[in-house]
Design an enzyme around this catalytic site. Sequence first.
Site, PDB file in Angstrom:
ATOM      1  N   HIS A 107       6.155   2.770  12.253  1.00 40.17           N
ATOM      2  CA  HIS A 107       6.997   4.009  11.482  1.00 40.17           C
ATOM      3  C   HIS A 107       5.793   5.095  11.570  1.00 40.17           C
ATOM      4  O   HIS A 107       4.683   5.016  11.570  1.00 40.17           O
ATOM      5  CB  HIS A 107       7.314   3.752  10.003  1.00 40.17           C
ATOM      6  N   LEU A 128       0.825  -1.171   0.177  1.00 39.45           N
ATOM      7  CA  LEU A 128       0.006  -0.045   0.130  1.00 39.45           C
ATOM      8  C   LEU A 128       0.934   1.285   0.001  1.00 39.45           C
ATOM      9  O   LEU A 128       1.661   1.454   0.965  1.00 39.45           O
ATOM     10  CB  LEU A 128      -0.791  -0.034   1.216  1.00 39.45           C
TER      11      LEU A 128
END
Length: 337
Positions: free
Chosen positions: A231, A127
């Site tokens: 992240h 993605l």
Amino acid sequence: MFVVRPIAPSDYSALYDCAVESGHGFTSLPVDEGLLQKRIARAQEAFARPHVAEPGEEGYLFVMEETRTGAVVGCSGIEAAVGLSDSFYHYRLGHEVHQSASLDIYNAQQTLTLCNDYTGYSELCTLFLRAPYRRDMNGRVLSRFRMLFMAEFRERFSQYAIAEMRGVSDEDGNSPFWSWLQQHFFKLDFTQADYLTGIGEKTFVAELMPRHPIYVSLLPAAAQKVIGQVHENTRPALKMLQHEGFRCRGYVDIFDAGPTVEAEIENIRSVRESGRYQVHIGVVKQPTRYILCNTRVADFRALQADVELHDEQVVIAPDVAEALRVGNGDWLRAVAL
């Protein structure tokens, strides 16, 4: 208007740009021409199979295209079943208890154990949405349409789906978790190890990874801190998947220790709440925003649009029907955006 469709050979240049822009830690988009071309060819083969009885080696890769300009602005994919031909590694978080009744000492230690527990699961992957287009719910559509695809073509996928979340690393691709492994076991930097995995060179993992459970308490504090953390750029994707019902069950990536989330496909919110509706092309008088897809594999199309629902019928505008390549009487799958 933005439409999601199967990737085509002509999309290679745009896919390569996405790979470059995605940066370090994005294993499923290696900056490698040969592998990206193979990924496109493999996807075309998967979409071309008219009948699939059970999930296998199929890898479905889609792109989001701006219809006005023809620009490819992002991509996302689904692996039908991971680990069938290449080992699919994770660390499983567990506990080991050390106890002495005579000394009245009880000590529970968290451990990391290398495993292949997700073999055969379907995976949501790859993605990526280019920065200028991260608006107007485009990212949500680019992720959630995959749930509609799995719901519509249920036999092509496993009972469970997973998604690997990118773990913590800095701007140069340095991972605090990997730094410890690198120092003691690998002698490779994070970006090189991540790249090798992305191109399918995983033999070194079995050869060099510690074969016994690792006591988390023995790792440096910086490495311990990032276990199961994502992240910064991945937080919105994780939040969206959690809203869909995905949960982390104690599995993390072997390189950056980012969490892997999982869900039973039938219980994914967008799968459970989606429905099939017969198309009526006309004027949408009482609009509600939905994610829509047609019910064809090779000619798959998905987008977001204002529609009007009446029992088993959906009213859509002519331009939406054209983009989805459907006519009056055809069927769509839809879920509220």
